[in-house]
Design an enzyme around this catalytic site. Structure first.
Site, mmCIF file in Angstrom:
data_model
loop_
_atom_site.group_PDB
_atom_site.id
_atom_site.type_symbol
_atom_site.label_atom_id
_atom_site.label_comp_id
_atom_site.label_asym_id
_atom_site.label_seq_id
_atom_site.Cartn_x
_atom_site.Cartn_y
_atom_site.Cartn_z
ATOM 1 N N SER A 158 0.873 -1.097 0.020
ATOM 2 C CA SER A 158 0.018 -0.075 -0.168
ATOM 3 C C SER A 158 0.763 1.212 -0.010
ATOM 4 C CB SER A 158 -0.943 0.034 1.252
ATOM 5 O OG SER A 158 -0.009 -0.082 2.514
ATOM 6 N N LYS A 159 1.879 1.197 0.271
ATOM 7 C CA LYS A 159 2.966 2.316 0.419
ATOM 8 C C LYS A 159 3.582 3.016 -0.978
ATOM 9 C CE LYS A 159 3.283 2.083 5.112
ATOM 10 N NZ LYS A 159 2.557 3.238 5.768
#
Length: 346
Positions: free
Chosen positions: A47-48
């Site tokens: 998700s980063k």
């Protein structure tokens, strides 16, 4: 946003629009319908990617970044990988201060992506000059033409998920989501996603996942920082020994704490039951779902979305290593036991 013709200018066009996958076997006896937002489908496998790309592009728009500049960040591994990936495409140098708690797999990946890596001791106070927070700040001060992302206190961390993750989940569930369950480290993912979803429906319940050894759950309940909550734990990217400014505590309804051991077993269980090879924090998020079900949080008809932040390949030397699990004392008669599945032909 991804296009639909399947021809992309570079890997950054693949960030976002990750799938929502229904969970079946692992929740077969639970009330409600459960869906995993599987962030490992991002090109950097976490998700980063959303956070890194959004913050860097905002810095470019404001004229803060130009080609040849240096990006510096504090990371447990995933954000660093995403920043390194974006830096390669956009032409920036990347320097990362990493916690020693990060798996060797993650550190090797960062080096492979061209980042310069400083490995800092994990179990020191946040204001200790050896901590990865302070090391990143020092390098930034010493390095002309650099910016420090500072994801823990950067409001853009929240905006990245308000802009993408939240709208995606709302659309994918056709607005029928009743619960959001997500791990809280920097707090950007849960805060930005929750902020968007609650604007659409304030009745959606948002539940954060914290680790034993972290201060976040108690701070949410009391608004007091309690150093007595802090002790070493193994899960990466979950919980904190400080209060991240990128966490909107007011928009989170509740927190659940999970243990290192149960989260590790649950990550492995996800692979065996759902075919989802997910990271340690995904195991923690799924473990929280188990505990919430046991306390009667869900009812028939609920639609629960749980965010799985990253991919299992980053934990081969930890959660998915039988030797590491044995060294931690995680195999016993009450839990999963090591099974020899390999046969050598002589």
């Amino acid at each position: 946003m991804k296009n639909t013709n399947q021809v992309f200018d570079n890997v950054l066009d693949l960030v976002g629009n990750t799938p929502l996958i229904k969970l079946n076997r692992i929740v077969s006896n639970f009330k409600g319908d459960f869906y995993a937002k599987v962030e490992s489908f991002n090109p950097g496998h976490s998700s980063k990617d959303r956070t890194a790309l959004y913050i860097i592009e905002q810095a470019e728009k404001k004229g803060i970044l130009k080609p040849g500049d240096t990006i510096i960040e504090t990371t447990s591994g995933n954000t660093g990988f995403s920043i390194a990936m974006v830096s390669i495409i956009k032409g920036y140098e990347c320097i990362l201060a990493v916690s020693s708690k990060s798996s060797p797999d993650k550190i090797d990946m960062l080096r492979t992506m061209g980042a310069k890596v400083y490995v800092c001791p994990a179990h020191v106070p946040a204001d200790d000059p050896r901590s990865y927070y302070e090391v990143a700040k020092r390098i930034h001060k010493e390095k002309p033409g650099s910016i420090y992302i500072n994801q823990y206190f950067n409001e853009l961390n929240i905006d990245a998920h308000y802009d993408s993750t939240g709208p995606e989940i709302w659309k994918q569930t056709e607005g029928k989501i009743t619960h959001l369950v997500a791990c809280s480290g920097t707090g950007g993912t849960i805060s930005g996603t929750a902020r968007y979803l609650k604007e659409q429906n304030p009745n959606i319940k948002v539940i954060g996942v914290d680790a034993f050894g972290s201060v976040i759950k108690k701070y949410h309940e009391t608004r007091e920082f309690d150093e007595k909550e802090i002790y070493p734990y193994r899960i990466e990217g979950l919980g904190k020994n400080l209060i991240p400014g990128a966490t909107d505590f007011d928009i989170i309804d509740d927190f659940v704490k999970v243990t290192d051991e149960e989260s590790a077993h649950t990550a492995r269980e996800l692979a065996r039951t759902e075919g989802l090879f997910s990271g340690y924090t995904s195991g923690a998020a799924m473990q929280a779902i188990k505990q919430l079900d046991e306390r009667g949080e869900f009812k028939k008809g609920d639609k629960i979305v749980v965010i799985f932040p990253d991919h299992g390949s980053r934990y081969m030397s930890k959660v998915y290593s039988d030797k590491w699990m044995q060294d931690q004392g995680f195999f016993d008669s009450k839990n999963e036991v090591a099974v020899e599945n390999i046969q050598y032909v002589k």
